[in-house]
Motif scaffolding. Structure first.
Motif, PDB file in Angstrom:
ATOM      1  N   VAL A  51       0.867  -1.180   0.000  1.00  9.69           N
ATOM      2  CA  VAL A  51       0.000   0.000   0.000  1.00  9.69           C
ATOM      3  C   VAL A  51       0.900   1.224   0.000  1.00  9.69           C
ATOM      4  N   ASP A  52       1.338   1.596  -1.194  1.00  7.38           N
ATOM      5  CA  ASP A  52       2.181   2.781  -1.320  1.00  7.38           C
ATOM      6  C   ASP A  52       1.297   3.986  -1.659  1.00  7.38           C
ATOM      7  N   ALA A  53       1.935   5.081  -1.970  1.00  6.65           N
ATOM      8  CA  ALA A  53       1.183   6.302  -2.258  1.00  6.65           C
ATOM      9  C   ALA A  53       0.253   6.104  -3.449  1.00  6.65           C
ATOM     10  N   ALA A  54       0.724   5.357  -4.462  1.00  5.00           N
ATOM     11  CA  ALA A  54      -0.103   5.159  -5.661  1.00  5.00           C
ATOM     12  C   ALA A  54      -1.339   4.327  -5.338  1.00  5.00           C
ATOM     13  N   ALA A  55      -1.148   3.249  -4.541  1.00  3.62           N
ATOM     14  CA  ALA A  55      -2.284   2.408  -4.176  1.00  3.62           C
ATOM     15  C   ALA A  55      -3.290   3.208  -3.350  1.00  3.62           C
ATOM     16  N   LEU A  56      -2.787   4.010  -2.424  1.00  2.00           N
ATOM     17  CA  LEU A  56      -3.684   4.831  -1.603  1.00  2.00           C
ATOM     18  C   LEU A  56      -4.423   5.850  -2.469  1.00  2.00           C
ATOM     19  N   ALA A  57      -3.731   6.384  -3.467  1.00  2.00           N
ATOM     20  CA  ALA A  57      -4.377   7.359  -4.352  1.00  2.00           C
ATOM     21  C   ALA A  57      -5.525   6.694  -5.114  1.00  2.00           C
ATOM     22  N   ARG A  58      -5.307   5.427  -5.524  1.00  2.00           N
ATOM     23  CA  ARG A  58      -6.374   4.717  -6.238  1.00  2.00           C
ATOM     24  C   ARG A  58      -7.562   4.436  -5.313  1.00  2.00           C
ATOM     25  N   VAL A  59      -7.276   4.055  -4.082  1.00  2.00           N
ATOM     26  CA  VAL A  59      -8.374   3.828  -3.137  1.00  2.00           C
ATOM     27  C   VAL A  59      -9.123   5.139  -2.892  1.00  2.00           C
ATOM     28  N   HIS A  60      -8.359   6.219  -2.779  1.00  2.00           N
ATOM     29  CA  HIS A  60      -8.984   7.526  -2.572  1.00  2.00           C
ATOM     30  C   HIS A  60      -9.914   7.866  -3.745  1.00  2.00           C
ATOM     31  N   GLU A  61      -9.445   7.549  -4.947  1.00  2.00           N
ATOM     32  CA  GLU A  61     -10.226   7.823  -6.157  1.00  2.00           C
ATOM     33  C   GLU A  61     -11.505   6.987  -6.185  1.00  2.00           C
ATOM     34  N   LEU A  62     -11.367   5.662  -5.898  1.00  2.00           N
ATOM     35  CA  LEU A  62     -12.569   4.811  -5.950  1.00  2.00           C
ATOM     36  C   LEU A  62     -13.538   5.160  -4.824  1.00  2.00           C
ATOM     37  N   LYS A  65     -15.489   8.077  -5.935  1.00  2.00           N
ATOM     38  CA  LYS A  65     -16.419   7.778  -7.027  1.00  2.00           C
ATOM     39  C   LYS A  65     -17.572   6.892  -6.588  1.00  2.00           C
ATOM     40  N   PHE A  66     -17.249   5.838  -5.797  1.00  2.00           N
ATOM     41  CA  PHE A  66     -18.237   4.777  -5.593  1.00  2.00           C
ATOM     42  C   PHE A  66     -18.712   4.596  -4.156  1.00  2.00           C
ATOM     43  N   LEU A  67     -17.867   4.939  -3.186  1.00  2.00           N
ATOM     44  CA  LEU A  67     -18.256   4.662  -1.796  1.00  2.00           C
ATOM     45  C   LEU A  67     -18.938   5.862  -1.147  1.00  2.00           C
ATOM     46  N   ALA A  68     -18.563   7.054  -1.564  1.00  2.00           N
ATOM     47  CA  ALA A  68     -19.160   8.251  -0.978  1.00  2.00           C
ATOM     48  C   ALA A  68     -19.896   9.032  -2.051  1.00  2.00           C
ATOM     49  N   THR A  70     -20.067  12.510  -2.851  1.00  2.00           N
ATOM     50  CA  THR A  70     -19.311  13.675  -2.380  1.00  2.00           C
ATOM     51  C   THR A  70     -20.113  14.974  -2.424  1.00  2.00           C
ATOM     52  N   VAL A  71     -21.341  14.919  -2.950  1.00  2.00           N
ATOM     53  CA  VAL A  71     -22.195  16.099  -2.867  1.00  2.00           C
ATOM     54  C   VAL A  71     -22.626  16.311  -1.416  1.00  2.00           C
ATOM     55  N   ILE A  72     -22.906  15.219  -0.726  1.00  2.00           N
ATOM     56  CA  ILE A  72     -23.419  15.353   0.645  1.00  2.00           C
ATOM     57  C   ILE A  72     -22.529  14.668   1.683  1.00  2.00           C
ATOM     58  N   GLU A  73     -21.499  13.937   1.240  1.00  2.00           N
ATOM     59  CA  GLU A  73     -20.692  13.176   2.192  1.00  2.00           C
ATOM     60  C   GLU A  73     -19.206  13.519   2.087  1.00  2.00           C
ATOM     61  N   ASP A  74     -18.526  13.489   3.229  1.00  2.00           N
ATOM     62  CA  ASP A  74     -17.070  13.556   3.285  1.00  2.00           C
ATOM     63  C   ASP A  74     -16.542  12.152   3.535  1.00  2.00           C
ATOM     64  N   PHE A  75     -15.284  11.904   3.131  1.00  2.00           N
ATOM     65  CA  PHE A  75     -14.704  10.608   3.452  1.00  2.00           C
ATOM     66  C   PHE A  75     -13.230  10.749   3.791  1.00  2.00           C
ATOM     67  N   THR A  76     -12.729   9.809   4.567  1.00  2.00           N
ATOM     68  CA  THR A  76     -11.304   9.744   4.852  1.00  2.00           C
ATOM     69  C   THR A  76     -10.820   8.345   4.491  1.00  2.00           C
ATOM     70  N   VAL A  77      -9.588   8.266   4.038  1.00  2.00           N
ATOM     71  CA  VAL A  77      -8.943   7.002   3.695  1.00  2.00           C
ATOM     72  C   VAL A  77      -7.731   6.851   4.591  1.00  2.00           C
ATOM     73  N   ARG A  78      -7.600   5.693   5.240  1.00  2.00           N
ATOM     74  CA  ARG A  78      -6.400   5.508   6.050  1.00  2.00           C
ATOM     75  C   ARG A  78      -5.988   4.031   6.046  1.00  2.00           C
ATOM     76  N   VAL A  79      -4.701   3.809   6.194  1.00  2.00           N
ATOM     77  CA  VAL A  79      -4.176   2.459   6.292  1.00  2.00           C
ATOM     78  C   VAL A  79      -4.259   2.050   7.752  1.00  2.00           C
ATOM     79  N   GLU A  80      -4.854   0.884   7.986  1.00  2.00           N
ATOM     80  CA  GLU A  80      -4.961   0.416   9.358  1.00  2.00           C
ATOM     81  C   GLU A  80      -3.854  -0.600   9.603  1.00  2.00           C
ATOM     82  N   ALA A  81      -2.869  -0.220  10.368  1.00  2.00           N
ATOM     83  CA  ALA A  81      -1.758  -1.122  10.681  1.00  2.00           C
ATOM     84  C   ALA A  81      -2.022  -1.803  12.006  1.00  2.00           C
TER      85      ALA A  81
ATOM     86  N   ARG B  28     -14.864  -4.554 -12.461  1.00  2.00           N
ATOM     87  CA  ARG B  28     -15.652  -4.074 -13.599  1.00  2.00           C
ATOM     88  C   ARG B  28     -15.513  -2.562 -13.777  1.00  2.00           C
ATOM     89  N   LEU B  29     -15.305  -1.863 -12.677  1.00  2.00           N
ATOM     90  CA  LEU B  29     -15.213  -0.408 -12.707  1.00  2.00           C
ATOM     91  C   LEU B  29     -13.768   0.059 -12.879  1.00  2.00           C
TER      92      LEU B  29
END
Lengths: 91, 91
Positions: A51-62, A65-68, A70-81, B28-29
């Motif tokens: 889980v490098d910066a690129a992988a985290l950036a992709r998770v942030h992107e998805l 797009k798909f989990l939040a 963003t019109v009405i929701e905020d989200f945070t992405v974090r690595v859980e160690a 798929r996405l």
């Protein structure tokens, strides 16, 4: 393999009827002193490979797009160690 | 006033169709390399007064009674501090 956690919460200015219902029920159930409750979603993603910066950036992107919604929701992405060390990026 | 976060997730042995649907949709996405997704709930509680051990114990109690179904769900309670320092208690 690492676990990445995406927390999705309604933006502060958006009314949260679910959370309000919980908050209003608590005194009746014997729990005073909780002034606000907000309810959101938590996604745990098992990411293959490092889980490098690129992988985290992709998770942030998805997440945006798909989990939040963003019109009405905020989200945070974090690595859980395992040790509780966490890297956080905010929407 | 402090923010206490309660995370509620299905127990690992309980099937999570919501998470599975997300996980199966991702390739798929255009997002490969996510081997599992699990979806749960996140509650943010604003607790009045100092969040000492007794206050946390009460939040832990109400979370187990009202926020999580402990037959099928696990939950964690933690104080969310501004600097990211967190104290965690697990169900």
């Amino acid at each position: 393999m690492a676990r990445v956690v995406v927390d999705v919460m309604l933006k502060p200015e958006i009314l949260d009827p679910q959370g309000q219902a919980v908050q209003r029920a608590l005194p009746r159930l014997g729990y005073e002193g909780i002034s606000e409750v907000r309810q959101g979603k938590r996604f745990e993603l098992e990411v293959e490979g490092p889980v490098d910066a690129a992988a985290l950036a992709r998770v942030h992107e998805l997440a945006g797009k798909f989990l939040a919604n963003t019109v009405i929701e905020d989200f945070t992405v974090r690595v859980e160690a395992a040790e509780g060390a966490e890297g956080v990026t905010t929407a």
